[in-house]
Write a protein that holds these residues in place. Structure first.
Motif, PDB file in Angstrom:
ATOM      1  N   CYS A  89       0.874  -1.176   0.000  1.00 17.61           N
ATOM      2  CA  CYS A  89       0.000   0.000   0.000  1.00 17.61           C
ATOM      3  C   CYS A  89       0.908   1.222   0.000  1.00 17.61           C
ATOM      4  O   CYS A  89       1.551   1.529   1.008  1.00 17.61           O
ATOM      5  CB  CYS A  89      -0.903  -0.016   1.236  1.00 17.61           C
ATOM      6  N   VAL A  90       0.985   1.912  -1.136  1.00 25.40           N
ATOM      7  CA  VAL A  90       1.979   2.970  -1.295  1.00 25.40           C
ATOM      8  C   VAL A  90       1.536   4.297  -0.687  1.00 25.40           C
ATOM      9  O   VAL A  90       2.367   5.159  -0.382  1.00 25.40           O
ATOM     10  CB  VAL A  90       2.345   3.153  -2.780  1.00 25.40           C
ATOM     11  N   ARG A  91       0.226   4.481  -0.507  1.00 28.46           N
ATOM     12  CA  ARG A  91      -0.309   5.695   0.090  1.00 28.46           C
ATOM     13  C   ARG A  91      -1.776   5.427   0.429  1.00 28.46           C
ATOM     14  O   ARG A  91      -2.334   4.403   0.038  1.00 28.46           O
ATOM     15  CB  ARG A  91      -0.206   6.883  -0.866  1.00 28.46           C
ATOM     16  N   ALA A  92      -2.397   6.331   1.141  1.00 30.25           N
ATOM     17  CA  ALA A  92      -3.828   6.180   1.425  1.00 30.25           C
ATOM     18  C   ALA A  92      -4.633   6.443   0.153  1.00 30.25           C
ATOM     19  O   ALA A  92      -4.311   7.344  -0.628  1.00 30.25           O
ATOM     20  CB  ALA A  92      -4.246   7.159   2.517  1.00 30.25           C
ATOM     21  N   GLY A  93      -5.679   5.642  -0.047  1.00 27.69           N
ATOM     22  CA  GLY A  93      -6.499   5.853  -1.231  1.00 27.69           C
ATOM     23  C   GLY A  93      -7.353   4.648  -1.559  1.00 27.69           C
ATOM     24  O   GLY A  93      -7.632   3.805  -0.702  1.00 27.69           O
ATOM     25  N   GLY A  94      -7.767   4.550  -2.833  1.00 27.81           N
ATOM     26  CA  GLY A  94      -8.607   3.463  -3.299  1.00 27.81           C
ATOM     27  C   GLY A  94      -7.803   2.201  -3.533  1.00 27.81           C
ATOM     28  O   GLY A  94      -6.586   2.161  -3.283  1.00 27.81           O
ATOM     29  N   PRO A  95      -8.453   1.149  -4.023  1.00 27.11           N
ATOM     30  CA  PRO A  95      -7.759  -0.127  -4.229  1.00 27.11           C
ATOM     31  C   PRO A  95      -6.520  -0.017  -5.119  1.00 27.11           C
ATOM     32  O   PRO A  95      -5.583  -0.805  -4.975  1.00 27.11           O
ATOM     33  CB  PRO A  95      -8.831  -1.001  -4.894  1.00 27.11           C
ATOM     34  N   GLU A  96      -6.508   0.967  -6.009  1.00 26.84           N
ATOM     35  CA  GLU A  96      -5.394   1.099  -6.941  1.00 26.84           C
ATOM     36  C   GLU A  96      -4.075   1.467  -6.272  1.00 26.84           C
ATOM     37  O   GLU A  96      -3.000   1.373  -6.892  1.00 26.84           O
ATOM     38  CB  GLU A  96      -5.727   2.130  -8.019  1.00 26.84           C
ATOM     39  N   VAL A  97      -4.092   1.868  -4.993  1.00 23.02           N
ATOM     40  CA  VAL A  97      -2.838   2.209  -4.298  1.00 23.02           C
ATOM     41  C   VAL A  97      -2.096   0.955  -3.847  1.00 23.02           C
ATOM     42  O   VAL A  97      -0.981   1.065  -3.311  1.00 23.02           O
ATOM     43  CB  VAL A  97      -3.088   3.147  -3.093  1.00 23.02           C
ATOM     44  N   LEU A  98      -2.682  -0.216  -4.058  1.00 23.97           N
ATOM     45  CA  LEU A  98      -1.990  -1.469  -3.757  1.00 23.97           C
ATOM     46  C   LEU A  98      -1.175  -1.882  -4.980  1.00 23.97           C
ATOM     47  O   LEU A  98      -1.727  -2.153  -6.047  1.00 23.97           O
ATOM     48  CB  LEU A  98      -2.999  -2.563  -3.396  1.00 23.97           C
ATOM     49  N   GLU A  99       0.132  -1.937  -4.839  1.00 20.05           N
ATOM     50  CA  GLU A  99       1.030  -2.238  -5.955  1.00 20.05           C
ATOM     51  C   GLU A  99       1.866  -3.474  -5.650  1.00 20.05           C
ATOM     52  O   GLU A  99       2.346  -3.645  -4.523  1.00 20.05           O
ATOM     53  CB  GLU A  99       1.957  -1.044  -6.231  1.00 20.05           C
ATOM     54  N   ILE A 100       2.045  -4.323  -6.649  1.00 15.39           N
ATOM     55  CA  ILE A 100       2.898  -5.500  -6.497  1.00 15.39           C
ATOM     56  C   ILE A 100       4.348  -5.066  -6.705  1.00 15.39           C
ATOM     57  O   ILE A 100       4.693  -4.499  -7.743  1.00 15.39           O
ATOM     58  CB  ILE A 100       2.527  -6.600  -7.510  1.00 15.39           C
ATOM     59  N   ARG A 101       5.177  -5.335  -5.687  1.00 17.28           N
ATOM     60  CA  ARG A 101       6.573  -4.928  -5.741  1.00 17.28           C
ATOM     61  C   ARG A 101       7.478  -6.082  -5.318  1.00 17.28           C
ATOM     62  O   ARG A 101       7.062  -6.980  -4.594  1.00 17.28           O
ATOM     63  CB  ARG A 101       6.827  -3.715  -4.842  1.00 17.28           C
ATOM     64  N   SER A 114      -6.574   4.538   9.768  1.00 13.99           N
ATOM     65  CA  SER A 114      -5.935   3.899  10.920  1.00 13.99           C
ATOM     66  C   SER A 114      -4.846   4.816  11.454  1.00 13.99           C
ATOM     67  O   SER A 114      -3.772   4.940  10.844  1.00 13.99           O
ATOM     68  CB  SER A 114      -5.333   2.542  10.533  1.00 13.99           C
ATOM     69  N   PRO A 115      -5.091   5.482  12.574  1.00 16.02           N
ATOM     70  CA  PRO A 115      -4.111   6.426  13.104  1.00 16.02           C
ATOM     71  C   PRO A 115      -2.764   5.753  13.375  1.00 16.02           C
ATOM     72  O   PRO A 115      -2.702   4.631  13.866  1.00 16.02           O
ATOM     73  CB  PRO A 115      -4.750   6.904  14.420  1.00 16.02           C
ATOM     74  N   GLY A 116      -1.704   6.445  13.018  1.00 14.05           N
ATOM     75  CA  GLY A 116      -0.370   5.936  13.311  1.00 14.05           C
ATOM     76  C   GLY A 116       0.234   5.062  12.240  1.00 14.05           C
ATOM     77  O   GLY A 116       1.419   4.721  12.306  1.00 14.05           O
ATOM     78  N   VAL A 117      -0.557   4.665  11.227  1.00 14.52           N
ATOM     79  CA  VAL A 117      -0.018   3.827  10.152  1.00 14.52           C
ATOM     80  C   VAL A 117       0.642   4.724   9.114  1.00 14.52           C
ATOM     81  O   VAL A 117       0.037   5.677   8.622  1.00 14.52           O
ATOM     82  CB  VAL A 117      -1.121   2.980   9.496  1.00 14.52           C
ATOM     83  N   SER A 118       1.891   4.412   8.800  1.00 15.41           N
ATOM     84  CA  SER A 118       2.616   5.173   7.776  1.00 15.41           C
ATOM     85  C   SER A 118       2.770   4.312   6.527  1.00 15.41           C
ATOM     86  O   SER A 118       2.779   3.081   6.594  1.00 15.41           O
ATOM     87  CB  SER A 118       3.993   5.613   8.296  1.00 15.41           C
ATOM     88  N   PHE A 119       2.874   4.971   5.390  1.00 16.04           N
ATOM     89  CA  PHE A 119       3.013   4.289   4.106  1.00 16.04           C
ATOM     90  C   PHE A 119       4.384   4.595   3.509  1.00 16.04           C
ATOM     91  O   PHE A 119       4.949   5.645   3.787  1.00 16.04           O
ATOM     92  CB  PHE A 119       1.897   4.738   3.162  1.00 16.04           C
ATOM     93  N   PRO A 120       4.934   3.696   2.697  1.00 20.95           N
ATOM     94  CA  PRO A 120       4.355   2.426   2.227  1.00 20.95           C
ATOM     95  C   PRO A 120       4.297   1.370   3.330  1.00 20.95           C
ATOM     96  O   PRO A 120       5.113   1.380   4.247  1.00 20.95           O
ATOM     97  CB  PRO A 120       5.297   2.008   1.098  1.00 20.95           C
ATOM     98  N   ARG A 121       3.327   0.463   3.203  1.00 18.57           N
ATOM     99  CA  ARG A 121       3.134  -0.589   4.187  1.00 18.57           C
ATOM    100  C   ARG A 121       2.546  -1.826   3.502  1.00 18.57           C
ATOM    101  O   ARG A 121       1.667  -1.713   2.642  1.00 18.57           O
ATOM    102  CB  ARG A 121       2.175  -0.125   5.284  1.00 18.57           C
ATOM    103  N   VAL A 122       3.022  -2.999   3.867  1.00 14.01           N
ATOM    104  CA  VAL A 122       2.404  -4.253   3.454  1.00 14.01           C
ATOM    105  C   VAL A 122       1.291  -4.544   4.449  1.00 14.01           C
ATOM    106  O   VAL A 122       1.548  -4.757   5.633  1.00 14.01           O
ATOM    107  CB  VAL A 122       3.423  -5.414   3.434  1.00 14.01           C
ATOM    108  N   LEU A 123       0.048  -4.521   3.979  1.00 13.16           N
ATOM    109  CA  LEU A 123      -1.097  -4.718   4.855  1.00 13.16           C
ATOM    110  C   LEU A 123      -1.262  -6.208   5.185  1.00 13.16           C
ATOM    111  O   LEU A 123      -0.533  -7.056   4.694  1.00 13.16           O
ATOM    112  CB  LEU A 123      -2.367  -4.184   4.191  1.00 13.16           C
TER     113      LEU A 123
END
Length: 331
Positions: A10-22, A55-64
């Motif tokens: 999850c590269v940033r807050a947003g819609g489903p498209e912010v989930l990127e395969i890396r 979710s307070p305190g969650v920083s991006f990028p993050r693997v959910l």
């Protein structure tokens, strides 16, 4: 030895498209943490809220991913040997540190629950968060055989799990849904009565109300559930499908005299506290006593479609991710 792994980030807050395969570096094992090869991960609506930035305190990028099942690949200092089947849930997975949306996850040893099972990975993955939450909430309610249980939000994965567990213990169940086409899934899970829960006041099949209410819709309906439950009954809030806060909540005015309001949080059954409970759940599933409902299974490359599927409320039951299957998609 592999040096990289694939993950949905999850590269940033947003819609489903912010989930990127890396392609990420393989996590470095350290004392108190073990590397787990993720075989499957259950998806949860709380991950939608994290992805959306709520979710307070969650920083991006993050693997959910607040839960996963798999095998220990590198045990570091844990007493569990490599190859042990484990489950892990909550404990800030996918929030404070990377979670289950990946081929591997570095997890605190305190979260690992060893499991002995013959279940397929996608079935095992449907159990930790869902069934532990359902079991913990039913325990908080103090249900006994012959009691009358109303499940608000019955077609959620936790609602279906709760119906399966309660039915196996001789409880009479009424469960709600907003969509008539989902009534069959509730009946199959063990509900004796299926109720359409629209904008009007809900009616139950019991003149004096249910003895217990499992409240999974949350903020929007909890006050109505307190009105519905029979005098001296118990309402347990264990879900937040409609949000976290009840506006203008006045306990003395809104909780009828003698009625009990409690809650259950799935973090209470993480790690060692949940291991024996999860093993018992697994045994009941293997024996056919509980009937887990898996709505859809997605491969890692289809994580965006999986989140859209959940966000559009198309799922009836658990959505499961198989990180090692690049091609699995919703039929």
């Amino acid at each position: 030895m592999r040096t990289t792994m694939r993950a949905a980030v999850c590269v940033r807050a947003g819609g489903p498209e912010v989930l990127e395969i890396r392609e990420l570096a393989m996590p470095a094992v350290r004392e108190g943490w073990s590397l787990v090869r993720v075989m499957a991960a259950g998806l949860n609506r709380s991950e939608l809220r994290t992805r959306q930035g709520h979710s307070p305190g969650v920083s991006f990028p993050r693997v959910l991913g607040i839960e996963c099942v798999g095998v220990i690949a590198d045990p570091a200092g844990t007493a569990l040997p490599a190859g042990t089947t484990v489950a892990a849930v909550m404990g800030e997975m996918g929030r404070a540190f990377d979670g289950g949306y990946a081929e591997y996850a570095l997890l605190p040893d305190a979260l690992l629950m060893p499991v002995t099972t013959t279940l397929p990975w996608e079935v095992l993955a449907a159990l930790p968060e869902t069934y532990l939450t359902a079991q913990g909430a039913l325990d908080a309610l103090g249900l006994q055989s012959g009691d009358r249980l109303l499940i608000r939000g019955g077609t959620s994965s936790v609602g279906l799990a709760a119906a399966s567990i309660a039915h196996a213990h001789g409880v009479e169940i009424a469960a709600t849904t907003r969509r008539p086409e989902k009534a069959a899934a509730l009946a199959a899970a063990g509900a004796d009565h299926v109720l359409l829960d629209g904008s009007g006041s809900l009616r139950t099949p019991w003149p004096d109300g249910p003895s217990h209410v499992l409240e999974l819709v949350g903020a929007r309906t909890v006050v109505d559930s307190l009105r519905l439950v029979r005098r001296g009954g118990t309402v347990c809030v264990a879900g937040s499908l409609s949000g976290w806060q009840v506006p203008d909540f006045e306990p003395i005015a809104m909780i009828p005299s003698g009625t009990r309001l409690t809650a259950f949080h799935s973090d209470d059954l993480k790690g060692a506290a949940g291991a024996a409970v999860l093993q018992r759940i697994v045994r009941n599933v293997e024996a056919g006593v509980y009937r887990p409902n898996i709505d859809a299974v997605f491969g890692l490359d289809h994580i965006v479609a999986a989140h859209r599927h959940m966000e559009d409320n198309r799922a009836t039951g658990k959505v499961v991710l198989l990180p090692g299957d690049d091609h699995k998609a919703l039929p």
